[in-house]
Design an enzyme around this catalytic site. Sequence first.
Site, mmCIF file in Angstrom:
data_model
loop_
_atom_site.group_PDB
_atom_site.id
_atom_site.type_symbol
_atom_site.label_atom_id
_atom_site.label_comp_id
_atom_site.label_asym_id
_atom_site.label_seq_id
_atom_site.Cartn_x
_atom_site.Cartn_y
_atom_site.Cartn_z
ATOM 1 C CB SER A 62 -0.867 -0.011 1.264
ATOM 2 O OG SER A 62 -1.417 1.255 1.483
ATOM 3 C CD GLU A 85 -1.901 5.157 5.461
ATOM 4 O OE1 GLU A 85 -2.449 5.762 4.519
ATOM 5 O OE2 GLU A 85 -1.825 5.638 6.611
ATOM 6 C CE1 TYR A 122 -4.141 -1.702 5.532
ATOM 7 C CE2 TYR A 122 -2.963 0.258 4.804
ATOM 8 C CZ TYR A 122 -3.631 -0.917 4.509
ATOM 9 O OH TYR A 122 -3.788 -1.301 3.198
HETATM 10 P P1 NAP Z 1 -11.451 -4.575 1.631
HETATM 11 O O1 NAP Z 1 -12.594 -4.236 0.751
HETATM 12 O O2 NAP Z 1 -11.439 -4.091 3.028
HETATM 13 O O3 NAP Z 1 -11.330 -6.177 1.636
HETATM 14 C C1 NAP Z 1 -10.553 -6.851 2.579
HETATM 15 C C2 NAP Z 1 -10.763 -8.333 2.444
HETATM 16 O O4 NAP Z 1 -9.997 -9.008 3.455
HETATM 17 C C3 NAP Z 1 -12.229 -8.766 2.655
HETATM 18 O O5 NAP Z 1 -12.495 -9.864 1.823
HETATM 19 C C4 NAP Z 1 -12.220 -9.223 4.110
HETATM 20 O O6 NAP Z 1 -13.231 -10.143 4.438
HETATM 21 C C5 NAP Z 1 -10.854 -9.890 4.157
HETATM 22 N N1 NAP Z 1 -10.410 -10.079 5.529
HETATM 23 C C6 NAP Z 1 -10.264 -9.139 6.488
HETATM 24 N N2 NAP Z 1 -9.870 -9.709 7.639
HETATM 25 C C7 NAP Z 1 -9.771 -11.034 7.394
HETATM 26 C C8 NAP Z 1 -9.427 -12.153 8.189
HETATM 27 N N3 NAP Z 1 -9.088 -12.031 9.473
HETATM 28 N N4 NAP Z 1 -9.422 -13.370 7.609
HETATM 29 C C9 NAP Z 1 -9.785 -13.531 6.313
HETATM 30 N N5 NAP Z 1 -10.124 -12.500 5.510
HETATM 31 C C10 NAP Z 1 -10.120 -11.272 6.049
HETATM 32 O O7 NAP Z 1 -10.076 -4.123 0.972
HETATM 33 P P2 NAP Z 1 -9.759 -3.776 -0.559
HETATM 34 O O8 NAP Z 1 -9.984 -2.319 -0.767
HETATM 35 O O9 NAP Z 1 -10.411 -4.755 -1.439
HETATM 36 O O10 NAP Z 1 -8.188 -3.983 -0.585
HETATM 37 C C11 NAP Z 1 -7.615 -5.246 -0.905
HETATM 38 C C12 NAP Z 1 -6.198 -5.308 -0.370
HETATM 39 O O11 NAP Z 1 -5.412 -4.286 -0.957
HETATM 40 C C13 NAP Z 1 -6.070 -5.121 1.125
HETATM 41 O O12 NAP Z 1 -4.983 -5.910 1.554
HETATM 42 C C14 NAP Z 1 -5.717 -3.657 1.277
HETATM 43 O O13 NAP Z 1 -5.012 -3.442 2.486
HETATM 44 C C15 NAP Z 1 -4.856 -3.461 0.060
HETATM 45 N N6 NAP Z 1 -4.834 -2.108 -0.517
HETATM 46 C C16 NAP Z 1 -5.994 -1.496 -0.824
HETATM 47 C C17 NAP Z 1 -5.971 -0.253 -1.422
HETATM 48 C C18 NAP Z 1 -7.248 0.468 -1.800
HETATM 49 O O14 NAP Z 1 -7.179 1.666 -2.038
HETATM 50 N N7 NAP Z 1 -8.369 -0.233 -1.905
HETATM 51 C C19 NAP Z 1 -4.732 0.364 -1.702
HETATM 52 C C20 NAP Z 1 -3.566 -0.318 -1.381
HETATM 53 C C21 NAP Z 1 -3.612 -1.563 -0.796
HETATM 54 P P3 NAP Z 1 -14.712 -9.628 4.898
HETATM 55 O O15 NAP Z 1 -15.434 -9.291 3.628
HETATM 56 O O16 NAP Z 1 -15.259 -10.808 5.612
HETATM 57 O O17 NAP Z 1 -14.505 -8.434 5.760
HETATM 58 N N1 GDD Z 2 -12.460 6.857 6.258
HETATM 59 C C1 GDD Z 2 -12.636 8.163 6.421
HETATM 60 N N2 GDD Z 2 -13.804 8.619 6.961
HETATM 61 N N3 GDD Z 2 -11.654 9.010 6.032
HETATM 62 C C2 GDD Z 2 -11.874 10.339 6.176
HETATM 63 C C3 GDD Z 2 -13.045 10.850 6.716
HETATM 64 C C4 GDD Z 2 -14.061 9.953 7.146
HETATM 65 O O1 GDD Z 2 -15.122 10.342 7.647
HETATM 66 N N4 GDD Z 2 -12.956 12.206 6.701
HETATM 67 C C5 GDD Z 2 -11.784 12.517 6.178
HETATM 68 N N5 GDD Z 2 -11.109 11.380 5.854
HETATM 69 C C6 GDD Z 2 -9.751 11.335 5.296
HETATM 70 C C7 GDD Z 2 -8.789 10.421 6.034
HETATM 71 O O2 GDD Z 2 -8.287 11.064 7.201
HETATM 72 C C8 GDD Z 2 -7.731 10.210 4.960
HETATM 73 O O3 GDD Z 2 -6.836 11.284 4.942
HETATM 74 C C9 GDD Z 2 -8.529 10.240 3.653
HETATM 75 O O4 GDD Z 2 -9.818 10.776 3.993
HETATM 76 C C10 GDD Z 2 -8.725 8.871 3.016
HETATM 77 O O5 GDD Z 2 -9.215 7.980 4.008
HETATM 78 P P1 GDD Z 2 -9.736 6.515 3.618
HETATM 79 O O6 GDD Z 2 -10.745 6.609 2.534
HETATM 80 O O7 GDD Z 2 -10.120 5.836 4.890
HETATM 81 O O8 GDD Z 2 -8.459 5.846 2.940
HETATM 82 P P2 GDD Z 2 -6.932 5.782 3.416
HETATM 83 O O9 GDD Z 2 -6.132 6.626 2.482
HETATM 84 O O10 GDD Z 2 -6.778 6.022 4.861
HETATM 85 O O11 GDD Z 2 -6.590 4.241 3.183
HETATM 86 C C11 GDD Z 2 -6.993 3.589 1.973
HETATM 87 O O12 GDD Z 2 -5.957 3.689 1.022
HETATM 88 C C12 GDD Z 2 -4.741 3.008 1.353
HETATM 89 C C13 GDD Z 2 -3.762 3.243 0.207
HETATM 90 O O13 GDD Z 2 -3.102 4.455 0.374
HETATM 91 C C14 GDD Z 2 -7.316 2.130 2.326
HETATM 92 O O14 GDD Z 2 -7.906 1.516 1.218
HETATM 93 C C15 GDD Z 2 -6.064 1.353 2.682
HETATM 94 O O15 GDD Z 2 -6.382 -0.036 2.821
HETATM 95 C C16 GDD Z 2 -5.060 1.531 1.542
HETATM 96 O O16 GDD Z 2 -3.888 0.813 1.812
#
Ligand code: NAP
Ligand code: GDD
Length: 372
Positions: free
Chosen positions: A158, A160, A181
């Site tokens: 990520s 992050e 995280y």
């Molecule tokens: P997500 O929607 O939160 O999906 C997470 C998945 O992990 C869900 O299937 C969840 O199952 C499963 N999971 C969580 N805890 C678990 C456990 N203890 N055992 C088995 N499964 C578990 O995340 P996403 O946005 O699809 O992201 C996919 C991956 O990419 C994650 O590793 C995330 O950290 C990483 N990532 C995401 C982003 C982004 O912007 N989306 C960016 C960079 C990296 P449930 O459905 O049961 O909760």
């Molecule tokens: N969730 C959330 N809820 N975020 C908020 C809110 C709120 O009400 N208000 C402001 N934010 C701001 C957060 O503080 C952060 O700066 C930004 O919105 C994005 O927050 P999220 O959408 O929760 O995403 P993230 O950037 O913290 O994390 C996501 O992206 C990562 C990659 O950079 C997640 O998908 C991570 O799993 C992923 O790794």
Amino acid sequence: LYFFMILRPPSSTPLISSAASDVYKRQLSKLALVTGITGQDGSYLAEFLLYKGYQVHGLIRRSSSFNTSRIEHLYKDPHEKNVNLFLHYEDMTTLDSVYNLLDKIKPDEIYNLGAQSHVQVSFDMPTFTSNVNALGNLRILEALKSRSSNVKFYQASSSEMYGSSPAPQNEETQFRPMSPYAVSKLHAYWTTVNYRESYSLFASNGILFNHESPRRGRTFVTRKITSAIANIKAGVIDKVYLGNLESKRDWGYAPEYVEVMWQILQQNAPDDFVIGTGESRSVKEFVEFAFGYAGLDWSKHVAQDPKYFRPNEVNELCADSSKSQKKLNWAPKIRFEEIVKIMVDADLKSLGLKPIGEGREIIEANFGEWHL
Ligand code: NAP
Ligand code: GDD
């Protein structure tokens, strides 16, 4: 009956019993194991891999309520013919059956997407987050090592992890994590590199910047905003409460990002790649544009609540994806404003309201085939 079948949670026993190995006959080109298949990315990835002709095995965790809504449209009862998607109960905190699964299904590729993926939640649940994200990765890699496996392994790393390192960030940028995280993801990142270098595993990191879609979880900021817009339009709520509006993120479109996960595993050698659009926008810009698209005045409907501010905040993420552009020939098609339109339209539609209309056109103009 149909309703029952699509909602029926999978039974773990027939899928991992020895008799079941016949079920996995290699009629298809490749077999993939996906952790986190019920999540945003896992569901799109499963769809994409099935389209590519893979047999897909997903790990899902036991829940007292259904957690399979994102993949229901893909799921068929395993007793039917031509079933290419199989689900297995497992939890990243134990991965008890991972050795058994590797032996039985013999995957060609593993995509490790399972994670406690919410940054703010990780401050409340740091040990759980590390157990899932850091040790979950280690558990899989240990199993691969012990099998001297040829499996190709993808780790969902990520942006992050960059934390306070100034933007733009690329593969050479120093990691300065600012949340439990991010620390857990760094553990997984380095374990992946370490197992690649120590044991010659084909193990790659995709360092993905934020990517969104109508399937994004509703507690992430983009979906929280677009779903609030639909609810405001429907007269269900009048206000949405957010935290920090000043932080900037590089937001891409999730379906494009799962395609590149697959591409990373099709390379001749394992490697690490940054994936992002190179465009960074603030949360406030997202709010303004999304409310504006829906014809609403955001200042009347958005308020701030300190409970959504984090103990520590990553101020700006912006990808320098030049390595991916060069080596993977990858470039994003869908940009910030298009993502917002797609998401607002989808949320309006899901509440039975008329979408503004551009979201559908954007998808049709840029995709086809597996993502319609
Ligand atoms: P997500 O929607 O939160 O999906 C997470 C998945 O992990 C869900 O299937 C969840 O199952 C499963 N999971 C969580 N805890 C678990 C456990 N203890 N055992 C088995 N499964 C578990 O995340 P996403 O946005 O699809 O992201 C996919 C991956 O990419 C994650 O590793 C995330 O950290 C990483 N990532 C995401 C982003 C982004 O912007 N989306 C960016 C960079 C990296 P449930 O459905 O049961 O909760
Ligand atoms: N969730 C959330 N809820 N975020 C908020 C809110 C709120 O009400 N208000 C402001 N934010 C701001 C957060 O503080 C952060 O700066 C930004 O919105 C994005 O927050 P999220 O959408 O929760 O995403 P993230 O950037 O913290 O994390 C996501 O992206 C990562 C990659 O950079 C997640 O998908 C991570 O799993 C992923 O790794």
